[in-house]
Structures are given as C-alpha cells and as structure tokens.
Design a protein around this motif. Structure first.
Motif, PDB file in Angstrom:
ATOM      1  N   VAL A  68      41.380  33.117  43.591  1.00 25.31           N
ATOM      2  CA  VAL A  68      41.456  33.491  42.179  1.00 25.31           C
ATOM      3  C   VAL A  68      40.334  34.464  41.825  1.00 25.31           C
ATOM      4  N   LEU A  69      40.507  35.110  40.686  1.00 26.12           N
ATOM      5  CA  LEU A  69      39.498  35.991  40.101  1.00 26.12           C
ATOM      6  C   LEU A  69      39.155  35.432  38.742  1.00 26.12           C
ATOM      7  N   THR A  70      37.900  35.506  38.367  1.00 25.05           N
ATOM      8  CA  THR A  70      37.483  35.061  37.049  1.00 25.05           C
ATOM      9  C   THR A  70      37.012  36.284  36.274  1.00 25.05           C
ATOM     10  N   GLN A  71      37.615  36.502  35.122  1.00 23.37           N
ATOM     11  CA  GLN A  71      37.235  37.628  34.276  1.00 23.37           C
ATOM     12  C   GLN A  71      36.682  37.060  32.981  1.00 23.37           C
ATOM     13  N   GLN A  72      35.401  37.286  32.767  1.00 24.05           N
ATOM     14  CA  GLN A  72      34.727  36.712  31.606  1.00 24.05           C
ATOM     15  C   GLN A  72      35.444  37.126  30.321  1.00 24.05           C
ATOM     16  N   GLY A  73      35.734  36.120  29.504  1.00 28.88           N
ATOM     17  CA  GLY A  73      36.399  36.367  28.231  1.00 28.88           C
ATOM     18  C   GLY A  73      37.907  36.449  28.331  1.00 28.88           C
ATOM     19  N   ARG A  74      38.434  36.551  29.548  1.00 25.44           N
ATOM     20  CA  ARG A  74      39.886  36.644  29.734  1.00 25.44           C
ATOM     21  C   ARG A  74      40.460  35.404  30.401  1.00 25.44           C
ATOM     22  N   GLY A  75      39.766  34.888  31.411  1.00 24.87           N
ATOM     23  CA  GLY A  75      40.251  33.699  32.092  1.00 24.87           C
ATOM     24  C   GLY A  75      40.207  33.822  33.595  1.00 24.87           C
ATOM     25  N   THR A  76      40.931  32.918  34.240  1.00 24.73           N
ATOM     26  CA  THR A  76      40.984  32.849  35.697  1.00 24.73           C
ATOM     27  C   THR A  76      42.408  33.150  36.137  1.00 24.73           C
ATOM     28  N   PHE A  77      42.551  34.055  37.098  1.00 21.53           N
ATOM     29  CA  PHE A  77      43.857  34.550  37.518  1.00 21.53           C
ATOM     30  C   PHE A  77      44.004  34.436  39.032  1.00 21.53           C
ATOM     31  N   VAL A  78      45.242  34.212  39.483  1.00 21.60           N
ATOM     32  CA  VAL A  78      45.533  34.205  40.916  1.00 21.60           C
ATOM     33  C   VAL A  78      45.405  35.644  41.401  1.00 21.60           C
ATOM     34  N   ARG A  79      44.624  35.849  42.451  1.00 23.80           N
ATOM     35  CA  ARG A  79      44.396  37.208  42.947  1.00 23.80           C
ATOM     36  C   ARG A  79      45.540  37.682  43.825  1.00 23.80           C
ATOM     37  N   ASP A  80      45.663  38.982  43.907  1.00 25.06           N
ATOM     38  CA  ASP A  80      46.676  39.622  44.740  1.00 25.06           C
ATOM     39  C   ASP A  80      46.178  39.599  46.182  1.00 25.06           C
ATOM     40  N   PRO A  81      46.837  38.830  47.061  1.00 25.50           N
ATOM     41  CA  PRO A  81      46.328  38.720  48.435  1.00 25.50           C
ATOM     42  C   PRO A  81      46.465  40.005  49.237  1.00 25.50           C
ATOM     43  N   SER A  82      47.237  40.984  48.739  1.00 24.16           N
ATOM     44  CA  SER A  82      47.392  42.228  49.489  1.00 24.16           C
ATOM     45  C   SER A  82      46.199  43.162  49.307  1.00 24.16           C
ATOM     46  N   LEU A  83      45.339  42.895  48.309  1.00 20.40           N
ATOM     47  CA  LEU A  83      44.158  43.721  48.088  1.00 20.40           C
ATOM     48  C   LEU A  83      42.977  43.159  48.863  1.00 20.40           C
ATOM     49  N   PRO A  84      42.130  44.029  49.393  1.00 20.47           N
ATOM     50  CA  PRO A  84      40.966  43.531  50.146  1.00 20.47           C
ATOM     51  C   PRO A  84      40.057  42.671  49.267  1.00 20.47           C
ATOM     52  N   LEU A  85      39.540  41.606  49.846  1.00 16.42           N
ATOM     53  CA  LEU A  85      38.636  40.717  49.123  1.00 16.42           C
ATOM     54  C   LEU A  85      37.407  41.468  48.645  1.00 16.42           C
ATOM     55  N   GLY A  86      36.974  41.125  47.441  1.00 19.21           N
ATOM     56  CA  GLY A  86      35.747  41.692  46.907  1.00 19.21           C
ATOM     57  C   GLY A  86      35.914  43.023  46.216  1.00 19.21           C
ATOM     58  N   THR A  87      37.134  43.562  46.175  1.00 16.38           N
ATOM     59  CA  THR A  87      37.326  44.879  45.578  1.00 16.38           C
ATOM     60  C   THR A  87      37.773  44.814  44.123  1.00 16.38           C
ATOM     61  N   GLU A  88      38.180  43.649  43.669  1.00 18.29           N
ATOM     62  CA  GLU A  88      38.689  43.517  42.308  1.00 18.29           C
ATOM     63  C   GLU A  88      37.604  43.008  41.366  1.00 18.29           C
ATOM     64  N   PRO A  89      37.650  43.439  40.102  1.00 15.19           N
ATOM     65  CA  PRO A  89      36.706  42.863  39.131  1.00 15.19           C
ATOM     66  C   PRO A  89      36.935  41.357  39.034  1.00 15.19           C
ATOM     67  N   GLY A  90      35.873  40.601  39.003  1.00 13.67           N
ATOM     68  CA  GLY A  90      35.990  39.151  38.924  1.00 13.67           C
ATOM     69  C   GLY A  90      36.017  38.462  40.271  1.00 13.67           C
ATOM     70  N   SER A  91      35.899  39.232  41.350  1.00 13.41           N
ATOM     71  CA  SER A  91      35.857  38.644  42.684  1.00 13.41           C
ATOM     72  C   SER A  91      34.572  37.850  42.856  1.00 13.41           C
ATOM     73  N   SER A  92      34.576  37.012  43.839  1.00 13.70           N
ATOM     74  CA  SER A  92      33.370  36.269  44.180  1.00 13.70           C
ATOM     75  C   SER A  92      32.260  37.254  44.515  1.00 13.70           C
ATOM     76  N   PRO A  93      31.051  37.031  43.983  1.00 18.18           N
ATOM     77  CA  PRO A  93      29.938  37.928  44.331  1.00 18.18           C
ATOM     78  C   PRO A  93      29.707  38.007  45.841  1.00 18.18           C
ATOM     79  N   ALA A  94      29.964  36.917  46.538  1.00 17.58           N
ATOM     80  CA  ALA A  94      29.786  36.925  47.996  1.00 17.58           C
ATOM     81  C   ALA A  94      30.775  37.887  48.645  1.00 17.58           C
TER      82      ALA A  94
END
Length: 131
Positions: A68-94
C-alpha cells in the motif's frame, strides 16, 4: 473450561489487522485491487475497538511490504504492483531510499560498461590508450 464472552472478544493486534488486509489485497478473491482506498484509519480503529496507533502500525506494516501507499490527508491505497517500488508518492521511505540507491548503482554500472567497451576496442585494435 468455557471462557467468558469478554475473554474471547480481545481487540485485534496490529499484526492481525495487517494480516487481515494482506489477505484482502493478495488473497485468491481480493476485496481490494490496485488503487483502491483502504478504510480510514480513524474509522477502522473505532470499528475494531482499538487505538488509532494500532491501525496506523498495521497500515505501516503493509506499506513497508510494498502493498500500500499512504498519502497524508488522502488515505491509504493499494499500490500498483507493476510500478517499481519506491517510485510513487507515499511509498515506504525504505523503498524510496532503495530506489535511489539502485538508480545510482545502475548509472555506475552503465559508466563502467562504457569504459569496458572502450578498453576492449583499444585492446582489439592493438593501440595504446591515450593518457
């Protein structure tokens, strides 16, 4: 020995909440798909009878797993598994740090490959490299 109803109705732990949503995202009949929003943490905490921090911890576990991705003020969303990890806003800092590091490594390997190609051409021609 029979337990009282109160003893059987313990509120779920963060680990249990994360496991439940993991199944709802990745299970054989997922309830949540790419881009779907998970329930608001505050409402879910109230519905489950747990502290807000428990739900936030559960969502954090799912984020750290890349589900999942967490977007402050918007919520938590299931992430698109086809996109590389860490490239989307709200990705895990790690994952974001890992993506940055992998990009640096990729660039370094590309430069080394170019240098190796140049050296192989020089050796193949029998010429001396210029200083």
């Amino acid at each position: 020995m029979e337990q009282s109803p109160e003893a059987r109705q313990q509120p779920p732990t963060a680990k249990e909440i994360a496991a439940d949503f993991r199944g709802k995202i990745t299970g054989p009949n997922p309830e949540y798909g790419r881009g779907d929003q998970l329930p608001a943490a505050r409402k879910l905490a109230k519905d489950l009878g747990v502290q807000l921090m428990t739900v936030q911890s559960a969502y954090g576990q799912l984020r750290d797993e890349g589900l999942v991705l967490t977007q402050q003020g918007r919520g938590t969303f299931v992430r698109d598994p086809s996109l590389p990890l860490g490239t989307e806003p709200g990705s895990s800092p790690a994952f974001a740090a890992l993506a940055t590091e992998l990009s640096s490594i990729h660039n370094a390997l590309r430069l080394l490959g170019e240098r190796l190609d140049r050296l192989e051409r020089i050796v193949g021609n029998g010429t001396q490299p210029s200083p």
